[in-house]
Design an enzyme around this catalytic site. Sequence first.
Site: not given
Ligand code: AMP
Ligand code: ZN
Length: 664
Positions: A31, A113, A134, A309, A285, A170, A403, A427, A421, A111, A222, A115, A406
């Site tokens: 480094d 997903k 996005r 999921k 896919k 991502e 309600c 209301c 309602c 692949e 991806y 997060d 109201c």
């Molecule tokens: P959602 O937000 O639940 O509709 O999921 C769609 C989002 O999943 C996309 O906008 C991607 O950014 C994300 N994502 C993460 N990993 C992947 C992957 N391997 N392929 C496609 N989309 C992915």
């Molecule tokens: Zn109401």
Amino acid sequence: MTEKEQIDKLRSELRAHNHNYYDLDEPVISDFEFDEKLKKLQLLETKNPEFYDPSSPTLRVGGAVTKNFETVVHNERMYSLDNSYSKEDLEDWEKRIQRILGDDNVEFTCELKYDGASISLTYEEGRLVRAVTRGDGFQGDNVTTNVKTIKSVPLQLKDNFPAKFDIRGEIVLPFEGFAQMNAERLENGEEPYMNPRNTASGSLKLQDSSLVAKRPLDCLLYGIVGQNTGIATQWQMLEKAREWGFKVPSVAKLCKSTDEVLSFINHWDVNRHNLPYETDGVVVKVNSLQQQDELGFTSKSPRWAMAYKFKAEQVSTLLNEITYQVGRTGSITPVANLEPVLLAGTTVKRASLHNADQISKFDIREGDTVFVEKGGEIIPKIVGVDFTQRPKGSEPTQYIENCPECGTELLRTEGDAKHYCINYYGCPPQITGRIQHFISRKAMDIEGLGSETVEMLYQEGLITNYADLYTLTKEQLLPLERMAEKSAENLVNGVQASVSIPFERVLFALGIRFVGETVAKKLAKAYKNIDALMVANEEDLVAINEIGQRIASSVVEFFDNEANREIVSRLKSYGVQFSLSEEQLENQTDKLKGLTLVVSGIFESISRTELKKLIENSGGKVGSSISSKTSYLVAGDKMGPSKRTKAESLSVPILTEEEFLKMV
Ligand code: AMP
Ligand code: ZN
């Protein structure tokens, strides 16, 4: 060596070291040595500003400050993904795909997903020219300066990359870096960040890019989109992206069968906790891009991909109280108010109970200890009661009959799970809810006016419907609390500016039940102006593609109402758009009215997307698979033989590209 040569040499060395370190995880220098080289380059660059290079490795340290992120339209829309939560759902999807494609051996790429925060990177001549969030899928924020500081994002590509393309990925914050950041924050007496995902997306919107540079962000890619990339499959896409210098996780698998897909999922459901970053599922896919193209997209997501999921985290907590919310259409939603509990990185205090049936199904009562889960939805849900913890003498929940806002007696119609309602005009939450919907971003997008102000304007008796907004004056607003000269002016101007919002969005803004964005667009296209729509009967309406009975009767009911008609005529008098613009009208014909066309194969003079658009602009409907209802099959090159056979067996006429173009 001249200084120019030294600069070039240092740049290319540092690029290679960055790649070894961040993409390959195999540093070859320390480094310290790296920092020395970087400093040297920085010095040389400052001394010789004429050699500025937008992809220089020195940009990695940031420094530029962005005050307002510019909104940019994506070259290609960024779609969502459909989700499935069970293996059965996933298998159903795979079967459906096989059926549509007429191919029993469809290959899939699996692949993980990732997060984090979605990003779209645009490369031209091998250089990163733009990075866009996005946003709403159509347009996002230009965060290029910040993204350039992320070390695993190549600023300059290697090997045989296409001249121009977008790549999607991502931006994630790996666990280790996240923990480090939080340790530092705690040491400085600051609040720790809640979870890596929110921190990653928050980082992209920091104004000072040198702060972004300090965050250990990573970018996992991806998907490549663009013409003439020379790529035929999703799998090849991942390989190519790696070759060009992108970070593409090696956890991915090309699967030849549904069983292989399932075993990939089962493996990673357990082992994902050992990965350096957060994942919430697997994305499956269709591998062949030609098949992807044939499957196309729904209004929200590709038909050729499905996210599976992983089962969500679950916790139990005390349900303190059930309260009831009234929506803008009068629908009642019961809400569980919970003892705050930490779930998947966020504190949960409330959960939706959906409707009366849901409550009685689980026999949920105040005072119960309940199981809370976070699925794909943002709002957590209650999935059961811990009966061992139920207090003695607890009584079943009595669903409200009136309600809460109201007092009107609630109505529940046959076949509808919700109570309503029906005091539409009296209301308060319905009145303000409608106005809040009207001003919202996807509707009239009125700047300078927010939900709370609507609430206040209503309480002050200044507005009782959205047409009233247009008569508001600065003088009326100024006496209100927290309403300065400037904000009053902005509000009035914002309202006036909304008269240029196009007809289809106005139609959506009216808040007719079941008329969402897509339906509003369809109706606007079909009727072209509000006068024609207002006199349409249910029969006319259902004759339009994808407009069902439920929508049709809701539209008719809305315009049958004298009060609604008056509001529309008032809006008209204020200049709000109630017909399609000249430009929108020009491109439309009804040459294909009432016809459904299925598109298959590759075309020469027109892209498949353009072709589909042409069908829609000519009044036709694009079908996804051949059935007896198909009017024509538009066949391009390389169309699957099974499609032809099917069309022939159902006597569906087949059009060549040329014949089709002649037709429209
Ligand atoms: P959602 O937000 O639940 O509709 O999921 C769609 C989002 O999943 C996309 O906008 C991607 O950014 C994300 N994502 C993460 N990993 C992947 C992957 N391997 N392929 C496609 N989309 C992915
Ligand atoms: Zn109401």
